[in-house]
Each structure stands twice: as structure tokens, then as C-alpha cells.
Design a protein around this motif. Structure first.
Motif, PDB file in Angstrom:
ATOM      1  N   LYS A 164       0.830  -1.201   0.000  1.00  0.00           N
ATOM      2  CA  LYS A 164       0.000   0.000   0.000  1.00  0.00           C
ATOM      3  C   LYS A 164       0.872   1.261   0.000  1.00  0.00           C
ATOM      4  N   LYS A 182       2.479   1.738  -3.305  1.00  0.00           N
ATOM      5  CA  LYS A 182       1.540   2.244  -4.302  1.00  0.00           C
ATOM      6  C   LYS A 182       1.333   3.744  -4.126  1.00  0.00           C
ATOM      7  N   LEU A 183       1.166   4.169  -2.861  1.00  0.00           N
ATOM      8  CA  LEU A 183       0.997   5.604  -2.597  1.00  0.00           C
ATOM      9  C   LEU A 183       2.221   6.394  -3.061  1.00  0.00           C
ATOM     10  N   GLY A 184       3.399   5.786  -2.947  1.00  0.00           N
ATOM     11  CA  GLY A 184       4.629   6.451  -3.357  1.00  0.00           C
ATOM     12  C   GLY A 184       4.985   6.185  -4.805  1.00  0.00           C
ATOM     13  N   ARG A 185       4.095   5.538  -5.517  1.00  0.00           N
ATOM     14  CA  ARG A 185       4.310   5.181  -6.932  1.00  0.00           C
ATOM     15  C   ARG A 185       5.640   4.452  -7.122  1.00  0.00           C
ATOM     16  N   VAL A 221       1.784  14.562 -20.685  1.00  0.00           N
ATOM     17  CA  VAL A 221       1.789  13.385 -19.815  1.00  0.00           C
ATOM     18  C   VAL A 221       0.888  12.329 -20.435  1.00  0.00           C
ATOM     19  N   PRO A 222       1.131  11.047 -20.105  1.00  0.00           N
ATOM     20  CA  PRO A 222       0.261  10.003 -20.651  1.00  0.00           C
ATOM     21  C   PRO A 222      -1.201  10.318 -20.339  1.00  0.00           C
ATOM     22  N   ALA A 223      -2.101   9.952 -21.245  1.00  0.00           N
ATOM     23  CA  ALA A 223      -3.519  10.282 -21.114  1.00  0.00           C
ATOM     24  C   ALA A 223      -4.040  10.001 -19.712  1.00  0.00           C
ATOM     25  N   ILE A 224      -4.764  10.978 -19.172  1.00  0.00           N
ATOM     26  CA  ILE A 224      -5.369  10.799 -17.859  1.00  0.00           C
ATOM     27  C   ILE A 224      -6.766  10.260 -18.093  1.00  0.00           C
ATOM     28  N   ASP A 246      -9.114   9.095 -15.738  1.00  0.00           N
ATOM     29  CA  ASP A 246     -10.157   9.489 -14.805  1.00  0.00           C
ATOM     30  C   ASP A 246     -10.205  11.013 -14.738  1.00  0.00           C
ATOM     31  N   ASP A 266     -11.204  13.377 -11.923  1.00  0.00           N
ATOM     32  CA  ASP A 266     -10.294  13.557 -10.804  1.00  0.00           C
ATOM     33  C   ASP A 266      -9.668  14.949 -10.792  1.00  0.00           C
ATOM     34  N   ASP A 267      -9.783  15.646 -11.928  1.00  0.00           N
ATOM     35  CA  ASP A 267      -9.189  16.969 -12.032  1.00  0.00           C
ATOM     36  C   ASP A 267      -9.749  17.942 -11.010  1.00  0.00           C
ATOM     37  N   HIS A 319      -8.957  18.617  -5.068  1.00  0.00           N
ATOM     38  CA  HIS A 319      -8.794  17.539  -4.099  1.00  0.00           C
ATOM     39  C   HIS A 319      -9.160  18.009  -2.711  1.00  0.00           C
TER      40      HIS A 319
END
Lengths: 100, 496
Positions: free
Chosen positions: A8, A11-14, A88-91, A93, A96-97, A100
Motif C-alpha cells: 500500500k 503504491k501511494l509512493g508510486r 503526460v500520458p492520457a489521464i 479518470d 479527478d481533475d 482535491h
């Protein structure tokens, strides 16, 4: 710390970790947390939470413009660009823009 | 109440503060610049840079918080909110988490079911307002071929005030009224220009509904509606979302309950007029907030709070109250209409009303003549050629003139940049002082004599026929005081 928790955090830290790395991380992170956990032995009942390590407050600047970078400089280190934009690669979702 | 459910809405509003430069660096906040032309190492999130807080941004936040009746925390700090997204180059947003600079306030809104007709105040609680930085802007490939997204970081680091309301809005109309009031107030006190099209005001709505079901109150799961691009779409999306949740509830009244689901996000599709609920994320967002080590805390003194209060000036809510008191004595509704036009219109009104005395009549003339004209001409009151002293003159000169003549005089003044006296001479309209009652009575008698058919009708009981005779009088006696002519006509018709 178990493997699922490490996954986890990774994943959060990519971070893309192999199974072997996940195992190593679980051991090392557990050791670090165990070490930091010693702090729990202290009685902090009458200690104010610290917001900042420096005894400094109220540092401001005036609302004044300063030159920005030329767009060439801005994009110099970008892995990819489209015109004057970062690319950047296609977003997928896109919703989500929203803030936040 | 006819609706089978009660709508419950809380709004999160982000407004951009009116500063020249960004929150932590000297880059411009100006809207519409070419992409990535207003960025520097600080807002690009380059390693080793140090953010320094913009004093003006903090002062404006303080002013806004006081206007929202919020308590000001004596000690406040900033935190990092961590998430990965291409519009956020640092991979964290500097925001406020556990110690926001303000908490617990309220905003008074007009909760009348028809706000165009009446004013019914309602207090909406505000949980908190905090100061944070904005992210950049993503633009997606719309060809459908999945091309790269483009990122413009000009907006990154722009100062935002986030205002979080309690879930105390009970209808789409109240949500719109809340936004109207926030926008009016923040514009009036110079905190933000609140232009939704330019992104300087953004809004997310948290919506659910309460239903009386088998003797208990059932609440549906919370949905946060995003991508709202106008006040109208905020209202429409709430109405739509409430109906959708009610339909869901009817399908499964046992399980479609707030405790069984975590909050979901829905996007508003304005073209289709629907909310699109996004798939449940497997885990709730984990932002791993921690104190921002690069910014030191801020301590606010009583003097600073007083200075911010002084800079705020009169709020629309205070203004509405004052306008309902002597010497203006406007109705709550009129006070609301006037206040909504902004401070400059209110001062114009006050200047005229203080001279004329009758606050209600001045308001009527303003709505009849000035406000509509300003809309048509797309002009602000301070550029309007008929200044307050000129309008005062006009009101005095046309006090007894009928409505049509008064409108003609006003139009003439506007078109010829003239004053009331000049316009009335040019139009052949006499002012009240120029009529003597004897001459008017004669004119009335002449008109009766000249309209035997109308007189005949009147005597048969068709009282409306008197208007034809009155019209005849007004043609020859332009500008004659309406009430006097009516009185004389009534008297002469009885004798005729």
C-alpha cells in the motif's frame, strides 16, 4: 509491518517493487518503526505538540511580482512536451481533475 | 411538504484571492496568460526551493473569515497533503489540516422560495475556512484516440480560500442563494472576483437525502458532485442527484443507507444534465498529511484582526439591515435587491434618498429607470451619465409627472446628456410647479366636452371610459400631475 502494508505504501509512493524487494522493505521498515516506537515510552502528557522545529513565526513576503522563468527553461527538463505544455500520458479518470 | 424526502447539502467553495502574485512565490496570478509562462522554480516544485507566504493573501483570508463570522485561531500552521497527479508538480499541496486559521461561523442567505419576490433570512453554518495553494490545469485529448494530456502550471500556487459549509442547505435554491451571497460579499469586500468561468470560484456539493421510511428517518449515502461550472449547474445537479438517490433508495431501502457506503464522487455532465457516479475507489484517499516544514506557523494578534475588520467595510447583510431602518425604511425585499447591486449602487441610492426623503419612492424610480438601463447598456453605476445629483433633480422635477412622461424625460436626458429641466422643455412637458389647478380644471372640462361618446359610456357604468377622457387631457397637458388630473376628472364627471 506486513507485505500488504508495504504494498500500500509503495503504491501511494508510486514505487514498483518486486516481491523480493517487498520482503526486504517489510523487514527494514519494521525495524525503523520499532526504533521510532521507543518514543512511546516517554510520558508526553504535558508536552505541547510541536508545529515547527524552529522557534520562528510569521514569516511573510510582500505581494510583489517577480520575473517568472522563460517557457523554454520551464520545459527544459520535461520528459515530453506538446507546444508550450508539459505532456503526460492520457489521464483516464478526468473527473479527478476537480479540486482535491 | 409534498416532496417525499428532504435534501441535505453542504458546499465546499474555493475562491481565488485577489493578489498580484502567487501564495509562495512572485509569479503572476493573472488569468489567460500563455501556457507555462507564469511559473518559477518555487511553483514548479524544484528541489531546494523555499516557499514564503504572501502577506496580502493571508490578510485577505482573514478579512473573508471575519465576514463569514468565523472565529480566528490565534495559532495556525500549514500541512502537506500528498497525492500524485500531473497538475501537482511537488506531489503535495500545501494546505491546512488540523489547525486551520478560522473555524465555526455562518452566512446569512435569502431562503425564500421565490427570492425574486421576498427576502427570508436563514443562517448557514460554516465549519471552517482555510488558506491553500491551487494546482495546475490539465487538458485532455478529446479526439478519443487517447493522446497525451497537456499540463499548464500557471495556476499552480495561486492562493485559494476554501470555505466549507455545514450540511444545512435544504434545496437547490438555497445552494444557489448561498453562492450568490458568498460572491456578492467577497466581491464587495475585495477578497475575490469570484468569476466561475475563469475558475476564481469553484464549488463542490456534498449531497444526500433524508427520507421518512417505516417510522424512522433514513439517510442515503453521501455523494460529492464535482465539475460544476455555474451556479445554475450547482442547483440543477443537486435536484438531479436527490432524485437519483431517491430512486436508488426505493430499489433497496434496507441497504442504500449512509452507513453502508463511503462517500462517492460524481461528475456533473452539464450537456446531458446528469450526474455520473464514478466507480467506488477500493480505498479511501490517503493524503498522509504532515506539517509543512518549509513554512513557519502564523500567530494572529488582536490588532491584526481589528485591522482586517476595518478593511472589510460594510457587509451586504449589515447594509440590508441598515436600508430597512430610518431614513430609508425599505422593505426586506427591496433592501436585498439594492444590496445585491453592490456598494456603489447603494451609495448612489443613499445620495438621492437623503435629498428626496422618500426612500421607497427613490428605490422604485431606481428599479424602473436606472437598473434596467444599466443592464441594457452593460454599464456600471459609476460610469452612468445621469449622476446622483442629476437623478435627484430629475426626481424633483418629475415628482408629479405621469409614468410615461417621466420615462421620456429620463430617456431624453440619457440620449442628449442633458438635465431634467432641458429635457422637459424639449419634450414640452411641464413640471408640477407650472400647472395651476384652474387651468387644469378647464382642460378637463374641455376634454369631457370633446368626448361625448366616452361620457355616454361612462354614464352607462363603463367606468373605464373615463380613461379615454383622461388620455385626452394628458395629450394637451403634458406633464400634468396624474393624481390632480384624476381628482379633477372625478369631480367634473360627477357634475357632467
Amino acid at each position: 509491518m506486513d507485505i500488504d502494508q508495504v504494498k500500500k505504501v509503495a503504491k501511494l509512493g508510486r514505487l514498483d517493487l518486486t516481491d523480493a524487494e517487498l520482503g526486504v522493505m517489510a523487514t527494514q521498515l519494521s525495524a525503523i518503526l520499532g526504533y521510532v516506537d521507543q518514543l512511546q515510552e516517554l510520558n508526553t502528557d504535558n508536552v505541547e505538540p510541536m508545529a515547527h522545529p524552529l522557534p520562528v513565526q510569521n514569516v511573510f513576503r510582500a505581494d510583489e511580482l517577480r520575473p517568472s522563468l522563460p517557457v523554454g527553461e520551464v520545459l527544459k527538463n520535461a520528459p515530453s512536451r506538446l507546444g508550450d505544455f508539459f505532456a503526460v500520458p492520457a489521464i483516464l479518470d478526468a473527473a479527478d481533475d476537480a479540486s482535491h | 411538504m409534498s416532496s417525499p424526502y428532504q435534501i441535505v447539502v453542504g458546499l465546499e467553495v474555493h475562491v481565488q484571492l485577489l493578489t498580484q502574485s502567487k501564495l509562495f512565490c512572485g509569479c503572476s496570478t493573472k488569468f489567460g496568460a500563455s501556457p507555462n509562462s507564469q511559473v518559477c522554480p518555487v511553483c514548479l516544485g524544484m528541489p531546494g526551493v523555499l516557499p514564503v507566504m504572501n502577506r496580502k493573501a493571508f490578510d485577505l483570508s482573514l478579512r473573508a473569515a471575519l465576514a463569514l463570522n468565523l472565529n480566528i485561531a490565534s495559532f495556525t500552521k500549514w500541512d502537506r497533503k500528498n497525492y500524485y497527479y500531473p497538475d501537482l508538480p511537488k506531489n503535495f499541496q500545501i494546505s491546512q489540516y488540523d489547525l486551520p486559521f478560522s473555524y465555526e461561523g455562518f452566512l446569512e442567505i435569502n431562503a425564500a422560495s421565490d427570492p425574486k419576490k421576498e427576502y427570508k433570512p436563514k443562517r448557514i453554518g460554516i465549519i471552517r475556512a482555510h488558506l491553500e495553494e491551487d494546482a495546475g490545469k490539465n487538458m485532455h485529448d478529446e479526439s478519443g484516440k487517447g493522446g497525451d494530456s497537456k499540463v499548464d502550471l500557471n495556476r499552480t500556487g495561486t492562493p485559494l480560500l476554501e470555505i466549507v459549509s455545514k450540511p444545512e442547505l435544504s434545496s437547490p435554491e438555497e445552494a444557489k442563494a448561498y453562492l450568490d451571497e458568498i460572491r456578492l460579499m467577497l466581491r464587495e469586500i475585495g477578497v475575490s472576483d469570484c468569476e466561475m468561468q475563469e475558475g476564481s470560484l469553484r464549488c463542490d456539493a456534498n449531497v444526500n437525502i433524508h427520507i421518512q421510511h417505516e417510522g424512522e428517518l433514513a439517510a442515503t449515502p453521501l455523494v460529492e458532485v464535482k465539475n460544476l461550472n455555474s451556479f445554475g449547474s450547482v442547483a440543477k445537479s443537486i435536484a438531479y442527484e436527490a432524485e437519483r438517490q431517491y430512486a436508488e433508495f426505493q430499489k433497496d431501502p434496507k441497504n442504500y443507507r449512509i452507513g453502508n457506503f463511503s462517500k462517492t464522487t460524481a461528475g456533473w455532465n452539464d450537456a446531458k444534465g446528469v450526474t455520473v457516479v464514478q466507480r467506488h475507489k477500493e480505498e479511501a484517499a490517503d493524503y498522509r498529511y504532515f506539517p509543512e516544514p518549509d513554512l513557519v506557523p502564523v500567530v494572529v494578534s488582536k490588532e491584526e484582526i481589528e485591522a482586517a475588520r476595518a478593511a472589510m467595510g460594510e457587509l451586504p447583510s449589515q447594509q440590508r439591515k441598515r436600508l430597512q431602518e430610518s431614513p430609508f425604511s425599505l422593505s426586506a425585499y427591496d433592501a436585498g435587491v439594492l444590496s445585491a447591486k453592490g456598494r456603489r449602487m447603494v451609495s448612489y441610492y443613499e445620495e438621492v434618498a437623503k435629498e428626496i426623503g422618500d426612500g421607497k419612492q427613490v428605490m422604485n424610480r431606481l428599479s424602473d429607470l436606472v437598473m434596467g438601463t444599466l443592464n441594457e447598456r452593460k454599464e456600471e453605476i459609476d460610469q452612468f451619465p445621469i449622476t446622483a445629483p442629476k437623478f435627484t433633480d430629475f426626481m424633483k422635477a418629475t415628482a408629479k409627472v405621469n409614468q410615461q412622461d417621466r420615462r421620456d424625460v429620463f430617456k431624453h436626458m440619457l440620449e442628449n446628456q442633458s438635465d431634467a429641466a432641458t429635457a422637459m422643455t424639449a419634450l414640452g412637458i411641464k413640471s408640477a410647479a407650472d400647472f395651476d389647478e384652474g387651468a387644469l380644471r378647464q382642460a378637463v372640462k374641455d376634454a369631457i366636452a370633446a368626448n361625448p361618446a366616452a361620457l355616454e359610456d361612462f354614464k352607462k357604468g363603463k367606468t373605464a371610459a373615463a380613461n379615454r377622457i383622461k388620455g385626452h387631457v394628458m395629450k394637451t397637458q403634458k406633464g400634468a400631475p396624474n393624481d390632480v388630473v384624476q381628482k379633477l376628472l372625478d369631480e367634473e364627471l360627477l357634475k357632467a
